[in-house]
Design an enzyme around this catalytic site. Structure first.
Site, PDB file in Angstrom:
ATOM      1  CG  ASP A  64      -0.189  -0.209   2.536  1.00 48.87           C
ATOM      2  OD1 ASP A  64       1.049  -0.289   2.513  1.00 48.87           O
ATOM      3  OD2 ASP A  64      -0.854  -0.300   3.598  1.00 48.87           O
ATOM      4  NE  ARG A 379       3.298   9.317  12.364  1.00 51.77           N
ATOM      5  CZ  ARG A 379       3.708   8.070  12.421  1.00 51.77           C
ATOM      6  NH1 ARG A 379       4.257   7.515  11.356  1.00 51.77           N
ATOM      7  NH2 ARG A 379       3.625   7.385  13.539  1.00 51.77           N
ATOM      8  CB  SER A 536       7.727   5.925  10.656  1.00 58.04           C
ATOM      9  OG  SER A 536       8.185   4.743  10.087  1.00 58.04           O
TER      10      SER A 536
END
Ligand code: MIC
Ligand code: SF4
Length: 640
Positions: A64, A379, A536
């Protein structure tokens, strides 16, 4: 004793360790997920560990992130991922199926199960009552190989919801309110566990928005109870048989409690460049906006997309901006097609992107120079959009759609229209044909793993000595994110399977000379402030600096996943005993660290300033063994 949900799940999965705050515990992991940008490394590591078939109940490999395919590299990764999944017993989700977190909550996540994923937003599945945590790829590979996952036993912050959201205010505003109160490190060491009468007013996708962006508080994970709403959602996904009830016992004690009255919330926005920099949308009203983005794993459910479609129906977006959509999954798109909502969106002028991360990770749709971009994502770190001087604001779908119509930051409550109603379908359009289920173990031997030139072998690292010496290659500020350390985006993300290549971009947004300087000095140290490595789960933010010779990172405090990644790749993570000592080290100073076996404190000698400084760490005995071996893979080899 009355227990929280967190305690119940931990207790039923505990393999080792004491259930006491701060103690290292080892948990049995039921499910794993990976995505392509971290997955290639995770499966290379799984191959290196040498386990033929995964040992979890379910492991899924999603594609993705890297779906631009501007050359052979992304395609090489996808081909490798599909073949390695087939060989090792992993379900493969083809590109185009959707964003890992949205898909996992639709099709696989289960209440009461443990899930780790090589993506920091894995807690999305907490919306269904799973204990879902982000982790580095190597830890996910370890879980697939049957190893337990180790975390520090968390504190539990009970978030008591009362009341009901008023029209134009939605789940995103709830998590923005949490961030307003505790900011980007207030969740460190906690699981955020929701309870209270307000819970039953929120659908599973609403809850998933909240647990998804809970990651931005630095917490271990976020979790909701599993109740009748969860049951109805799972039934609509044709998996009602997998539902189980899960709630905290009456009288369960939380380490901390936050109370939120949903009825009092207003539309909020996270302002540049931090998800914790919150203001009411009303204070930003009338600011000209050049881009709106709706979607990402935070706000791409059918509800979110449909509400926006109803707001845009029969209208045209402002000619001052452009609007991009990245729906969460093909299931969502199918519904939008079936009820004509997709037509309403594109007829209003929306640009439809793939069902993938897209603009959220800077894979296309970068804003123009100096633009204001209003996004439903999670974010807004500096440069993440692909445009370093863009100002990114994070908002609810309602605020985004209102802004798309007016061209200026708009509080959706001021729109002259009724609040669009949304009823969750009793039956979703379930179609699993974009998942490829692996062949049986007996046939797996014949499966060939396909590697292209983009898949570079894993670098090898040596054991670490008792003294570390070298220069401070970089001194950074507070809240350095992994997007600062190892940026993503269309240029750098395709290099994720090639450590020598991607290393050339370490700290690019902070100091593009960093890689050159690190290598010219034979490696050295990085010094930082609070909450170093937030964001992350990308282990490249440890692996690539390690490749450049970084020996230790010395900071005021670390974010959880990055700390684990540093250990996994043999970079010693140390903290100042006295945070004021941060001021006694500068870039280019020559340091010597007597780390010995990493038992107890470490003495740092700053040779340039002729000063000694005491450093601490929170490493367990196992962590120190892993570090001394040069990282987790070499350590695993010493065990086999
Ligand atoms: C993100 O949102 O920052 C990412 C891109 O999904 C990362 C994973 C990665 O860097 O590949 C995450 O959240 O862990
Ligand atoms: Fe993808 Fe963005 Fe979600 Fe990360 S936060 S998984 S990049 S959509």
């Amino acid at each position: 004793m009355a227990k929280t949900i967190t305690q119940k799940i931990i207790e039923s999965h505990l393999i080792d360790g004491k259930m006491e705050v701060g103690e290292e515990i080892a948990l049995r992991i039921d499910q794993t997920l990976t995505q392509d940008a971290t997955g290639t490394m995770a499966y290379l590591q799984l191959e290196a560990i040498g386990v033929a078939r995964v040992k979890t109940e379910l492991s899924v490999s999603y594609v993705d992130h890297n779906t631009l395919q501007s050359d052979y590299r992304n395609a090489d990764d996808h081909r490798y991922l599909q073949s390695v999944a087939n060989k090792h017993g992993v379900v493969f989700s083809r590109p185009g199926n959707g964003i890992c977190h949205q898909l996992h909550i639709e099709r696989f996540a289960r209440p009461g199960k443990t899930l780790i994923g090589s993506d920091s937003h894995t807690p999305t599945a907490g919306g269904i009552g799973a204990m879902a945590m982000g982790a580095g790829g190597l830890d996910v590979a370890g879980a697939m190989a049957g190893m337990p996952f180790r975390i520090k036993y968390p504190k539990v912050m009970g978030i008591e919801l009362s009341g009901q959201l008023q029209g134009w205010v939605s789940a995103k505003d709830v998590i923005l309110e949490v961030l307003r109160r505790i900011d980007v490190k207030g969740g460190v060491g906690f699981v955020l566990e929701y309870f209270g009468e307000g819970v039953s007013t929120l659908s599973v996708p609403d809850r998933a928005t909240i647990t998804n962006m809970g990651t931005e508080t630095g917490c271990t994970t976020s979790i909701f109870p599993s109740d009748d709403i969860t049951k109805a959602f799972m039934e609509a996904e044709k998996r009602g048989d997998q539902w189980t009830e899960l709630k905290a016992d009456h009288g369960a004690l939380y380490d901390d409690v936050m109370k939120i009255n949903l009825s009092e919330l207003v539309p909020l926005a996270a302002c540049p460049h931090s998800p914790g920099n919150i203001k009411p949308v009303s204070e930003l009203a009338q600011m000209p906006v050049q881009q709106v983005g709706i979607g990402s794993c935070t706000n791409s459910s059918l509800r979110d997309m449909t509400v926006c479609a109803r707001m845009l129906k029969g209208k045209t977006i402002s000619d001052k901006l452009h609007l991009v959509l990245n729906p969460g999954s093909r299931q969502v798109v199918s519904h939008l097609v079936m009820d004509n909502s997709l037509n309403d969106l594109v007829a209003a002028g929306a640009r439809l992107l793939e069902n993938a991360c897209g603009a959220c990770i800077g894979m296309g749709a970068a804003p123009s120079t100096g633009a204001v971009s209003v996004r439903t994502y999670n974010r807004n770190f500096l440069g993440r959009s692909g445009t370093k001087d863009a100002d990114v604001y994070l908002v609810s779908p309602e605020t985004a759609a209102a802004t798309a119509l007016t061209g200026v930051f708009t509080d959706p409550r001021t729109m002259d229209m009724p609040y669009p109603a949304f009823e969750q379908p009793t039956q979703f359009d379930v179609n699993d044909n974009m998942f490829i289920f692996p062949v049986d173990a007996a046939d797996a031997r014949d499966v060939e793993i396909l590697r292209g030139p983009n898949i570079a072998p894993l670098p090898k690292f040596n054991p670490i000595g008792d003294t570390l010496a070298g220069k401070v290659i970089l001194k950074t500020e507070d809240n350095i994110t992994t997007d600062h350390i190892m940026p993503a985006g269309a240029k750098i993300l395709p290099l994720r399977s090639n450590i020598p290549e991607i290393s050339k971009y370490v700290f690019e947004v902070v100091d593009p000379q960093f890689p050159e300087r690190a290598q010219a000095n034979g490696g050295g140290f990085v010094v930082g402030g609070e909450n170093y490595g937030q964001g992350s789960s990308r282990e490249h933010a440890a692996l690539a600096p390690k490749y450049l010779g970084i020996k230790a990172v010395i900071v005021k405090s670390f974010a959880r996943i990055h700390l684990a990644n540093l250990v996994n790749f043999g970079i010693v993570p140390l903290t100042f005993e006295n945070p004021a000592d941060y001021d006694h080290i500068d870039q280019d100073d020559e340091l010597s660290l007597a780390i010995g076996d990493l038992v107890g404190d470490v003495t740092l000698t700053n040779k340039t300033k002729n000063k000694t400084i005491t450093l601490n760490h929170t490493l367990s005995a196992l962590d120190t063994q892993i570090l001394k071996a040069g990282g987790k893979l070499p350590w695993i080899r010493t065990q086999v």
